[in-house]
Design a protein around this motif. Structure first.
Motif, mmCIF file in Angstrom:
data_model
loop_
_atom_site.group_PDB
_atom_site.id
_atom_site.type_symbol
_atom_site.label_atom_id
_atom_site.label_comp_id
_atom_site.label_asym_id
_atom_site.label_seq_id
_atom_site.Cartn_x
_atom_site.Cartn_y
_atom_site.Cartn_z
ATOM 1 N N ALA A 81 0.841 -1.215 0.000
ATOM 2 C CA ALA A 81 0.000 0.000 0.000
ATOM 3 C C ALA A 81 0.872 1.260 0.000
ATOM 4 C CB ALA A 81 -0.934 -0.010 1.209
ATOM 5 N N CYS A 97 1.987 1.991 -3.549
ATOM 6 C CA CYS A 97 0.937 2.648 -4.356
ATOM 7 C C CYS A 97 0.792 4.114 -3.949
ATOM 8 C CB CYS A 97 -0.397 1.915 -4.190
ATOM 9 S SG CYS A 97 -0.343 0.217 -4.793
ATOM 10 N N ASP A 98 0.858 4.373 -2.652
ATOM 11 C CA ASP A 98 0.741 5.733 -2.125
ATOM 12 C C ASP A 98 1.881 6.600 -2.683
ATOM 13 O OD1 ASP A 98 1.049 8.018 -0.381
ATOM 14 O OD2 ASP A 98 -0.280 7.033 1.039
ATOM 15 N N TYR A 117 -4.004 4.386 -7.304
ATOM 16 C CA TYR A 117 -5.080 3.704 -6.574
ATOM 17 C C TYR A 117 -5.615 2.618 -7.519
ATOM 18 C CZ TYR A 117 -9.231 3.094 -3.622
ATOM 19 O OH TYR A 117 -10.202 2.566 -2.798
ATOM 20 N N TYR A 145 -6.282 -4.317 -0.302
ATOM 21 C CA TYR A 145 -7.447 -3.482 -0.628
ATOM 22 C C TYR A 145 -7.871 -2.645 0.586
ATOM 23 C CZ TYR A 145 -12.210 -2.137 -1.907
ATOM 24 O OH TYR A 145 -13.342 -1.415 -2.157
ATOM 25 N N LEU A 188 -5.226 0.065 1.152
ATOM 26 C CA LEU A 188 -5.264 1.103 0.118
ATOM 27 C C LEU A 188 -6.432 2.054 0.336
ATOM 28 C CD1 LEU A 188 -4.466 -0.247 -3.466
ATOM 29 C CD2 LEU A 188 -3.312 1.532 -2.173
ATOM 30 N N HIS A 221 -5.416 4.440 2.915
ATOM 31 C CA HIS A 221 -4.464 5.435 2.382
ATOM 32 C C HIS A 221 -5.196 6.475 1.532
ATOM 33 C CE1 HIS A 221 -0.290 4.107 3.343
ATOM 34 N NE2 HIS A 221 -0.919 2.977 3.618
ATOM 35 N N LYS A 222 -6.173 6.006 0.764
ATOM 36 C CA LYS A 222 -6.934 6.906 -0.124
ATOM 37 C C LYS A 222 -7.714 7.934 0.713
ATOM 38 C CE LYS A 222 -9.281 7.902 -4.080
ATOM 39 N NZ LYS A 222 -8.717 8.764 -5.108
#
Length: 591
Positions: free
Chosen positions: A176, A179-180, A185, A205, A208, A211-212
Motif C-alpha cells: 500500500a 501505491c501511495d 489507486y 485493498y 489502500l 491510504h486513499k
C-alpha cells in the motif's frame, strides 16, 4: 546516471519530504537510520545529496553513538519496537543525546508504540512526527523489494506458522505504501486458486482504502483508472526461477558469486593486479544498457562501445580487449573512470562465459527442450527420460544443477511422476541429501507426484510467440504473458478476479503520453507518469528474467504503460532451491 522511475520518486520523497522539510539555513542536523531505512536511503540517494542539505553525519540507531547535544536529529526509522526503543533511550537520561527530534516513520506506527513515545521524555523534544509511507526498497527503476528473504518460508512452510497472518498484514501495508508513493489507486486482482493470493489481495485493498482516505488525490489523473495491481504466487511459474538464463544480469547472478549486488574480481590495472569491488546498479550506465542483453551480444557491444570511446579520445586501439585496456590505463590515467567501467563489464562477461563453457552449456539445451516441451525445430520431445539420464549420471555436474533438470523433467510430464520413478531419478543423480527440495515444491501447489496432493494442477497455457530468438533462450517467463494480456484488457476475469469491481473504462481511449509534463523543469519525477501503471507482486520471490519482462513489456507499449514488478525478495536459482530446502525444517531462531 540520474536515478529514474521508482528510485527517482522515492529519492525525491526522502530529500524533499524528510530532509529539506526540516532544513534551516546555517543549522546542521544529524540523520539517524535503522536497517530498513538505511537500505531504502542507499538504494535511491547519494550521500553527497544528503550532506548538501545540511546533514553533518548519518548514524545507525542500533549502534553506540556519541551524544551531540548541540544539534537536532532527524530520525528516519521503521515503526518497529527495536527502533522505537532506541529512539526513546536517546532521551531517557537527564542529558539528551540530541537537542531535539524530527521523527519520520517509513510507514504507519502501531498505536502501542505511538503511546510509548507519548509517555516518554522524547515527547518533550519532538518537533516533527510524520509517516512518509515508503516501506519498500526501490531495487531498480521498475523493480521493488519488500526486503524479506524469509517470505517463502513464512508462506509455504510445512510447519504450522502462527506468524503468517501478521506477515500478510505487514506485506499488505508495504505494498500500500508503494501505491501511495506512486500516487496510484489501482484495481486489485489476484490469481484464483491459492488462498494466500486472495488473502493478501483483500488485505492490500483494506489498506489502500485507508491510504486513499488520507490522501484523496491518489489515483487521480488522465488514464489512471486503468492502473492495476496483480498478485500472483511463486507456484504459478516454478520454471523461470530454475532455468539457466543467458541474459547478462540473470546469468551473472546465477553463475558468479555476487553478494548484495557487489561483484569482486582481480583487475590488472595501474601497477599490480588487485581485488576490485564493483556495485552493479543503475548508477552504472553501461550496466543498464547491457543487463538485459543476451551474453552473446554483450562482449560484442562492450568492445564496440570501447572502440568508439577510444576513437573519440584519439586513443589508438586495434583490439579492444583486457590487455589493451590495462596499457591504455597506464597511458591515459585521466580516463580511469570510463576505462574501468568497460574493463569491469568485459571481466564480468568473460567470467560468465568461462563458467558457461566449463559446465553449463551442456545443460542449457536440455533445460530449454524440457521447459518448451519441444526441440529447437519445434518438434515435440520424444524421449525426455533418455535426454536427462545422460545429465544425471554425469559426476561433473553439480547436485543443484541436476535438481534443476529433474524439476524441469517433472514439469514437462505435466501430471507429475510416480514415487518409484522419482526415487530412481534421485538415486541415479546421487542427490539424496537435497531431494527434499523436489518434494517441498508441492507446498507451492506444484504437481510433483502423480496422483499426489496437487493432482490435476497444471501450469498455465502459453501464449504463441513467433520471431527469432537464441536457441538456448527460447523460454519466456509466464508472467510476461500475464503482463501483455492485462495491458490489452483481455485477462480472464474468472482466473484473475478483481477484489472489487474496477471503475468503468473506455478501452478505446489511448493513454496520454508518458512524456507529458517533461518540458516543465519544476515537475517532480512523480508527476512525469500520467499514463497507467501495471504493478505485479509475486509472493515468495522474483527471478531476474521476470524483472527483465517488466522492462520489455513497458518498451513494447511505447511508454503508454509502465510495468513495475516486485516481491518480498530477489531470487537466484541457488537461493530459490535453498529456500525450498528449508520448507520442511524448523527455522533457526537466531537467523
Amino acid at each position: 546516471m540520474a536515478p529514474s522511475g521508482l528510485k527517482a520518486v522515492v529519492g525525491e520523497k526522502i530529500l524533499n519530504g524528510v530532509i529539506k522539510s526540516v532544513k534551516k539555513d546555517g543549522e546542521w542536523k544529524v540523520l539517524i537510520v535503522d536497517h530498513m531505512s538505511m537500505r531504502i536511503l542507499s538504494s535511491c540517494c547519494k550521500m553527497s545529496d544528503i550532506l548538501a542539505e545540511g546533514v553533518t553525519i548519518v548514524e545507525d540507531i542500533n549502534k553506540r553513538r556519541e551524544p551531540i547535544s548541540s544539534l537536532e536529529a532527524i530520525y528516519l526509522i521503521s515503526p518497529v519496537e527495536k527502533s522505537v526503543r532506541a529512539l526513546i533511550n536517546d532521551f531517557k537520561d537527564a542529558a539528551f543525546t540530541y537537542k531535539a527530534a524530527h521523527i519520520f516513520f517509513t510507514d504507519t506506527c502501531p498505536d502501542g508504540l505511538f503511546a510509548e513515545i507519548g509517555r516518554s521524555r522524547v515527547s518533550k523534544v519532538v518537533k516533527t512526527l510524520k509517516e512518509i509511507n515508503v516501506a519498500f526498497l526501490p531495487y531498480e527503476s521498475q523493480v521493488f523489494s519488500l526486503d524479506d528473504p524469509n517470505s517463502l518460508y513464512s508462506f509455504y512452510s510445512s510447519k504450522p506458522n502462527e506468524a503468517k497472518e501478521k506477515m500478510i498484514e505487514t506485506l499488505a501495508e508495504q505494498i500500500a505504501t508503494l501505491c501511495d508513493t506512486l500516487q496510484e489507486y489501482p484495481a486489485i486482482r489476484y490469481r484464483k486458486g491459492p488462498e494466500e493470493n486472495a488473502r493478501l489481495a483483500d488485505e492490500v485493498y483494506q489498506r489502500l482504502t485507508a491510504h486513499k482516505a488520507d490522501n484523496p488525490s491518489m489515483g487521480e489523473g488522465p488514464d489512471k483508472a486503468r492502473s492495476q495491481l496483480i498478485i500472483v504466487d511463486r507456484g504459478f511459474d516454478p520454471i523461470s526461477p530454475i532455468l539457466h538464463e543467458l541474459t547478462f544480469q540473470a546469468m551473472a547472478y546465477d553463475l558468479l558469486d555476487i553478494k548484495q549486488d557487489i561483484y569482486t574480481y582481480q583487475s590488472s590495472g595501474i601497477g599490480n593486479s588487485n581485488d576490485r569491488e564493483v556495485l552493479l546498479d543503475e548508477d552504472d550506465e553501461l550496466w543498464v544498457e547491457l543487463r538485459h542483453m543476451h551474453i552473446a551480444d554483450v562482449t560484442k557491444k562492450v568492445t564496440e562501445l570501447l572502440r568508439t570511446f577510444c576513437q573519440s579520445k584519439r586513443m589508438c586501439t586495434d583490439n579492444a580487449n583486457l590487455k589493451d585496456l590495462s596499457q591504455m590505463l597506464k597511458k591515459m590515467p585521466q580516463y580511469q573512470k570510463e576505462l574501468s567501467m568497460y574493463s569491469t563489464h568485459l571481466h564480468l562477461a568473460a567470467a560468465c562465459m568461462n563458467t558457461f563453457k566449463a559446465s553449463v552449456d551442456k545443460l542449457c539445451e536440455v533445460e530449454q527442450d524440457l521447459a518448451m516441451g519441444e526441440n529447437e525445430q519445434g518438434e515435440p520431445l520424444k524421449d525426455a527420460m533418455k535426454t536427462i539420464v545422460r545429465v544425471l549420471l554425469d559426476n561433473d555436474i553439480k547436485a543443484f544443477d541436476k535438481i534443476r533438470i529433474i524439476l524441469l523433467f517433472i514439469f514437462h510430464k505435466k501430471k507429475g511422476v510416480g514415487e518409484e520413478n522419482l526415487a530412481k531419478l534421485i538415486q541415479h543423480a546421487n542427490i539424496l541429501a537435497d531431494s527434499n527440495i523436489i518434494n517441498n515444491l508441492q507446498n507451492l501447489g506444484c504437481n510433483i507426484i502423480a496422483g499426489g496432493r496437487n493432482a490435476g494442477v497444471t501450469l498455465p497455457e502459453r501464449k504463441e510467440r513467433t520471431g527469432s530468438t537464441y536457441q538456448l533462450s527460447r523460454w519466456v517467463p509466464i508472467i510476461k504473458d500475464v503482463m501483455e494480456t492485462a495491458i490489452e484488457d483481455k485477462l480472464d476475469r474468472k482466473q484473475w478476479p478483481f477484489i472489487s469491481d474496477p471503475a468503468p473504462i473506455n478501452t478505446t481511449q489511448t493513454a496520454v503520453s508518458a512524456r507529458f509534463g517533461h518540458w516543465h523543469k519544476n515537475k517532480s519525477p512523480t508527476e512525469y507518469r500520467s499514463g497507467p501503471r501495471l504493478i505485479i507482486f509475486v509472493i515468495g520471490g522474483l527471478s531476474h528474467s521476470e524483472m527483465r519482462s517488466a522492462y520489455e513489456v513497458t518498451r513494447a507499449t511505447d511508454g503508454k504503460w509502465e510495468v513495475l514488478i516486485g516481491s518480498s525478495h530477489i531470487l537466484t536459482p541457488t537461493s530459490f532451491l535453498n529456500d525450498l530446502k528449508s520448507l520442511d525444517q524448523v527455522p533457526n531462531p537466531d537467523c
